[in-house]
Design an enzyme around this catalytic site. Structure first.
Site, mmCIF file in Angstrom:
data_model
loop_
_atom_site.group_PDB
_atom_site.id
_atom_site.type_symbol
_atom_site.label_atom_id
_atom_site.label_comp_id
_atom_site.label_asym_id
_atom_site.label_seq_id
_atom_site.Cartn_x
_atom_site.Cartn_y
_atom_site.Cartn_z
ATOM 1 N N ASP A 34 25.082 -0.164 10.065
ATOM 2 C CA ASP A 34 25.446 -1.400 9.213
ATOM 3 C C ASP A 34 26.415 -2.398 9.414
ATOM 4 O OD1 ASP A 34 22.439 -1.033 9.031
ATOM 5 O OD2 ASP A 34 22.707 -0.910 6.615
ATOM 6 N N SER A 83 -7.440 -25.061 9.790
ATOM 7 C CA SER A 83 -7.282 -23.978 9.223
ATOM 8 C C SER A 83 -8.953 -23.400 10.095
ATOM 9 C CB SER A 83 -7.525 -23.640 8.020
ATOM 10 O OG SER A 83 -9.270 -25.323 7.990
ATOM 11 N N GLU A 113 -7.442 -9.927 14.622
ATOM 12 C CA GLU A 113 -6.655 -9.290 13.859
ATOM 13 C C GLU A 113 -6.677 -10.001 12.790
ATOM 14 O OE1 GLU A 113 -4.406 -13.514 15.349
ATOM 15 O OE2 GLU A 113 -4.897 -13.146 17.100
ATOM 16 N N LYS A 115 -5.826 -10.908 9.418
ATOM 17 C CA LYS A 115 -5.310 -12.309 7.893
ATOM 18 C C LYS A 115 -5.090 -12.730 7.766
ATOM 19 C CE LYS A 115 -7.518 -15.582 6.235
ATOM 20 N NZ LYS A 115 -6.438 -16.709 4.870
ATOM 21 N N ASP A 117 -1.710 -13.070 4.546
ATOM 22 C CA ASP A 117 -2.066 -13.493 2.944
ATOM 23 C C ASP A 117 -0.748 -13.914 2.997
ATOM 24 O OD1 ASP A 117 -2.725 -14.575 1.033
ATOM 25 O OD2 ASP A 117 -3.510 -12.142 -0.248
ATOM 26 N N GLU A 172 2.605 -16.822 10.056
ATOM 27 C CA GLU A 172 2.676 -16.587 8.860
ATOM 28 C C GLU A 172 3.643 -15.650 8.224
ATOM 29 O OE1 GLU A 172 -0.336 -17.353 7.783
ATOM 30 O OE2 GLU A 172 -0.226 -16.778 5.896
ATOM 31 N N TYR A 224 0.960 -15.503 15.243
ATOM 32 C CA TYR A 224 -0.907 -15.057 15.162
ATOM 33 C C TYR A 224 -0.615 -16.419 16.685
ATOM 34 C CZ TYR A 224 -0.811 -17.937 11.947
ATOM 35 O OH TYR A 224 -0.713 -19.527 10.742
ATOM 36 N N LYS A 315 -13.522 -12.498 5.507
ATOM 37 C CA LYS A 315 -12.538 -12.454 3.922
ATOM 38 C C LYS A 315 -13.166 -11.249 3.558
ATOM 39 C CE LYS A 315 -11.280 -15.674 2.050
ATOM 40 N NZ LYS A 315 -9.524 -16.473 1.352
ATOM 41 N N CYS A 408 5.513 1.222 -34.093
ATOM 42 C CA CYS A 408 5.079 2.000 -33.708
ATOM 43 C C CYS A 408 4.912 3.297 -33.135
ATOM 44 C CB CYS A 408 6.906 2.405 -32.935
ATOM 45 S SG CYS A 408 7.041 3.878 -31.296
ATOM 46 N N CYS A 411 7.092 6.743 -33.593
ATOM 47 C CA CYS A 411 7.751 7.008 -34.215
ATOM 48 C C CYS A 411 7.642 5.929 -36.050
ATOM 49 C CB CYS A 411 8.747 6.718 -34.455
ATOM 50 S SG CYS A 411 9.416 4.801 -34.245
ATOM 51 N N CYS A 426 9.304 -1.781 -29.911
ATOM 52 C CA CYS A 426 10.371 -0.421 -31.326
ATOM 53 C C CYS A 426 11.833 -0.410 -30.832
ATOM 54 C CB CYS A 426 9.872 0.893 -30.704
ATOM 55 S SG CYS A 426 10.399 2.463 -32.062
ATOM 56 N N CYS A 432 13.131 7.226 -31.063
ATOM 57 C CA CYS A 432 11.674 7.445 -30.576
ATOM 58 C C CYS A 432 11.867 7.807 -29.366
ATOM 59 C CB CYS A 432 11.060 5.911 -30.927
ATOM 60 S SG CYS A 432 9.455 5.612 -29.702
HETATM 61 S S1 IVH Z 1 -5.407 -18.499 13.093
HETATM 62 C C1 IVH Z 1 -6.699 -22.533 14.503
HETATM 63 N N1 IVH Z 1 -4.878 -16.546 12.705
HETATM 64 O O1 IVH Z 1 -5.034 -18.200 8.023
HETATM 65 C C2 IVH Z 1 -6.272 -21.106 13.601
HETATM 66 N N2 IVH Z 1 -4.293 -18.059 11.403
HETATM 67 O O2 IVH Z 1 -7.212 -21.080 7.361
HETATM 68 C C3 IVH Z 1 -4.804 -21.280 12.539
HETATM 69 N N3 IVH Z 1 -3.443 -16.730 8.659
HETATM 70 O O3 IVH Z 1 -3.485 -21.210 6.251
HETATM 71 C C4 IVH Z 1 -4.737 -20.357 11.880
HETATM 72 N N4 IVH Z 1 -3.727 -14.950 9.343
HETATM 73 O O4 IVH Z 1 -1.978 -19.601 7.927
HETATM 74 C C5 IVH Z 1 -4.909 -17.681 12.177
HETATM 75 N N5 IVH Z 1 -4.557 -13.926 12.163
HETATM 76 C C6 IVH Z 1 -4.563 -15.284 12.063
HETATM 77 C C7 IVH Z 1 -3.988 -14.896 10.640
HETATM 78 C C8 IVH Z 1 -4.002 -17.382 10.155
HETATM 79 C C9 IVH Z 1 -3.174 -15.530 8.239
HETATM 80 C C10 IVH Z 1 -3.933 -18.051 7.410
HETATM 81 C C11 IVH Z 1 -3.185 -19.496 8.254
HETATM 82 C C12 IVH Z 1 -3.509 -20.488 7.770
HETATM 83 C C13 IVH Z 1 -5.281 -19.728 7.038
HETATM 84 C C14 IVH Z 1 -6.486 -20.330 7.833
#
Ligand code: IVH
Length: 669
Positions: A34, A83, A113, A115, A117, A172, A224, A315, A408, A411, A426, A432
């Site tokens: 570093d 989405s 893959e 998902k 968050d 993401e 992704y 999910k 408390c 004590c 406290c 205490c």
């Molecule tokens: S693909 C058309 N792959 O999930 C496909 N999305 O509604 C578009 N997300 O907000 C997304 N992991 O950001 C894809 N491995 C993954 C993901 C992913 C998380 C999120 C994405 C979006 C929501 C999908």
């Protein structure tokens, strides 16, 4: 140097820093320390400030953030940001896969893959340079957060290999659990409200107008999807793996973060694997995403109004159970903060038995309108500690509201609650039990005085026996007293005494942190030590003077004033000074010449010191810091996770190896 030479020098520094960033943040294989990295970075920063005209917008110096954004500009996406349709039912996933296969009338491969968050991001690159990063927005247009995305170290600013000249990558942005915890610890120490979860924090952070703050918070990013490849690659899986060779951080097939399968069984296996294994990931996921791999097949399947037909998300259910509230107990922390804890009838949840849940504070109890004997809903999200999210009113047995205590439990002191604060306290700081032992445990902890060989049990026992009533008493413990303790052998007694003696060399800022003053965390202690230099000056500081210090607000300042005006604390500090603890910020004069003429190399990670602190200690003792192990090296100070190659080289060259503790002992002679 003429302009051309300067420009060449800047480009060379830039390229080298980009490569080191990639090695560190994407490959997890740093090539230089570093310290060496910082030197290169400083050199480039200096040149950039002298020659702003030659500064590249994607310079590695942009990683630390800088310009304040007034507001984010809205820009149109090149490809709409769709989405995913999603479901909590495995049957829906099976139906989806069968639908795809039927529509295609040929075999298809699926990619499984994670998902992630976090927050979706689309990043454009032109000629290998990051040119624009847009949030999802409404899917048609997003906000330009390029300046903030540039600070995310795992996102390349410029690419290598044979990348397409104009394309967009999607992924993401998230906050790893560890960084989230650190951030909340800091906020707690500074008396700021805590963030709820990593996802919201990542979203909030990405929209901060101050990119310097963004840089500090440690966001990360997995990619992704690649757009705009024009059929150079046959499928999604291949494209993502190819992006790795351009410098992106992509999911690793070897860790099953991404997987190709041609069967529904394969999909289910992936789902089941991650449903249990996700607890071990260093970041949150809320499901898995299934995609048809072939681009040709994706085109054939097409889109619905909002989402592609070729992908779906499964999910994970947030795991929830109902159980009986047996009692509410109140814990007293080292600062006197009172935390209500729900004791539950033991119940299985997500692979573990849950017996307790935190109730946070009085407001939380009121919000839940909790009554004795209630049946409560317990949920386990990404957090380790489960939480009570509701009450099943149909099963309510009594109207005996849980009323927060006013004395408390340890004590008996009357509890206090400051205007606008969530927590009850406290006030009996010095009398205490859990506050006293908690303060001692904080004092001896690694990041404070780093006194080894004393566990919670021993501290409790010493306190109960009357051997210690505060941290100062540690310094008058005798060998015989220690031997009188159960399970304390001669060797451990000696080690403990040595460790207590060594703590007298711990820098002032860590002594200050070790005092455990409310809202004075590590960072604040450092700032105070820098600003005032000595304990005396800090003790004499007025409210106005305290408020002048960077990051010190009213809350911290008031807490300091209250602490220093307490005569018992004054005596305590006088005592600590008398036994020889550091009460002044280190002067840059030599403390010893123990390391005179010696070249030390540091490698790995350390518990008690940062690299900068180690470097300073080496120099204060007359030594020099070397950048890599060579025949000239005298000592290799080896932390945890040191690379095997370095170790081998040091052994081959006959370099003396020192552990962190060896080094501490050596310089405290
Ligand atoms: S693909 C058309 N792959 O999930 C496909 N999305 O509604 C578009 N997300 O907000 C997304 N992991 O950001 C894809 N491995 C993954 C993901 C992913 C998380 C999120 C994405 C979006 C929501 C999908």
């Amino acid at each position: 140097m003429d302009n051309q030479a300067i420009q060449a020098k800047m480009a060379q520094l830039s390229a080298s820093l980009h490569a080191h960033n990639h090695a560190y943040y994407v490959l997890n294989q740093p090539l230089i320390s570093d310290y060496e990295f910082d030197i290169l970075l400083k050199e480039l920063e200096t040149l950039e400030s002298q020659y702003p005209a030659f500064t590249d917008p994607n310079s590695p110096t942009k990683r630390v953030g800088g310009d304040l954004t007034k507001k984010f500009e809205t820009k149109k996406h090149r490809f709409p940001m769709l989405s995913l349709s999603n479901s909590y039912s495995e049957q829906d996933i099976i139906d989806w896969a069968e639908r795809c296969q039927k529509a295609l009338q040929e075999a298809s491969e699926f990619v499984c893959e994670l998902k992630y968050d976090g927050v979706a991001i689309g990043i454009q690159y032109q000629n290998g340079q990051m040119s624009l990063a847009l949030t999802r927005g409404d899917g048609e247009q997003g906000e330009d957060v390029t300046t903030n995305v540039r600070t995310i170290r795992s996102v390349p600013l410029n690419l290598h290999g044979s990348f397409p000249l104009d394309f967009e990558i999607r992924g993401e942005i998230f906050m790893p659990q560890h960084n989230f915890d650190l951030l909340n610890q800091q906020r707690e120490a500074q008396g700021e409200s805590l963030f709820a979860n990593p996802r919201n924090t990542a979203a909030g952070t990405l929209k901060l107008l101050d990119s310097k703050e963004v840089a500090k918070r440690g966001l990360d990013c997995y990619l992704y999807g690649v757009h705009g490849l024009n059929n150079q690659v046959s499928g999604h899986f291949e494209a993502v793996q190819e992006a790795k060779s351009w410098g992106f951080k992509v999911p690793d097939p070897a860790q099953r973060m991404i997987e190709k399968t041609n069967s529904i069984d394969g999909i289910m296996d992936f789902i089941h694997y991650w449903d249990t294994q996700r607890a071990h990931l260093p970041f949150d996921i809320d499901g898995v995403v299934l995609k048809v791999n072939s681009y040709a097949q994706q085109t054939e399947l097409g889109l619905t109004a909002k989402s592609p037909r070729w992908a779906i998300a499964y999910k994970f259910k947030t795991q929830q159970v109902e159980t009986l509230l047996e009692a509410v107990h109140y814990q007293v922390g080292r600062t006197g903060a009172i935390t209500p804890v729900a004791y539950l009838m033991p119940v299985q949840l997500g692979g573990t038995t849950v017996k307790r849940a935190s109730l946070h504070n009085a407001d939380q109890i009121q919000k839940l309108d909790l009554c004795a004997g209630d049946t409560v809903q317990v949920e386990k999200g990404g957090e380790i500690i489960p939480k009570i999210v509701g009450v099943n009113l149909n099963l309510r047995r009594s109207e005996n509201r849980i009323v927060f205590i006013d004395h408390c439990p340890e004590c008996g002191s009357v509890l206090e609650r400051q205007e606008g604060e969530a927590q009850h306290y406290c006030p009996n700081e010095l009398g205490c039990r859990p506050q006293v032992t908690g303060k001692i445990l904080h004092f001896i902890s690694r990041k404070a005085l780093n006194i080894d060989g004393l566990g919670e049990e021993t501290v409790e026992m010493m306190y109960a026996k009357g051997l210690i009533k505060n941290s100062l008493d540690l310094y008058s413990l005798t060998f015989d007293q220690l031997l009188s303790m159960e399970r304390m052998a001669e060797k451990s007694a000696n080690n403990l005494l040595q460790s207590i003696a060594a703590s007298k060399n711990i820098p002032f800022e860590r002594v200050l942190f070790g005092l455990g003053i409310r809202f004075v965390g590590e960072t604040v202690a450092k700032k105070l030590a820098q600003a005032f230099g000595t304990m005396e000056a800090l003790q004499a500081a007025t409210l106005e003077e305290l408020l002048l210090v960077d990051e010190i607000g009213d809350k911290i300042a008031q807490s300091l004033l209250a602490y220093f005006s307490n005569p018992s604390q004054q005596d305590y500090i006088t005592g600590l000074k008398a036994v020889g603890l550091q009460m002044e910020a280190a002067q840059k004069t030599l403390t010893s010449n123990l390391l005179e003429g010696k070249i030390c190399v540091i490698s790995g990670t350390f518990e008690a010191f940062s690299r900068d602190e180690l470097k300073e200690l080496i120099e204060l003792n007359g030594g020099k810091l070397g950048s890599s192990v060579s025949a000239k090296t005298h000592f290799l100070i080896a932390g945890a996770n040191m690379g095997p190659a370095k170790l081998q080289k040091a052994t081959d060259l006959g370099v003396t190896l020192l552990s962190e503790n060896d080094f501490i002992k050596m310089i405290s002679q």
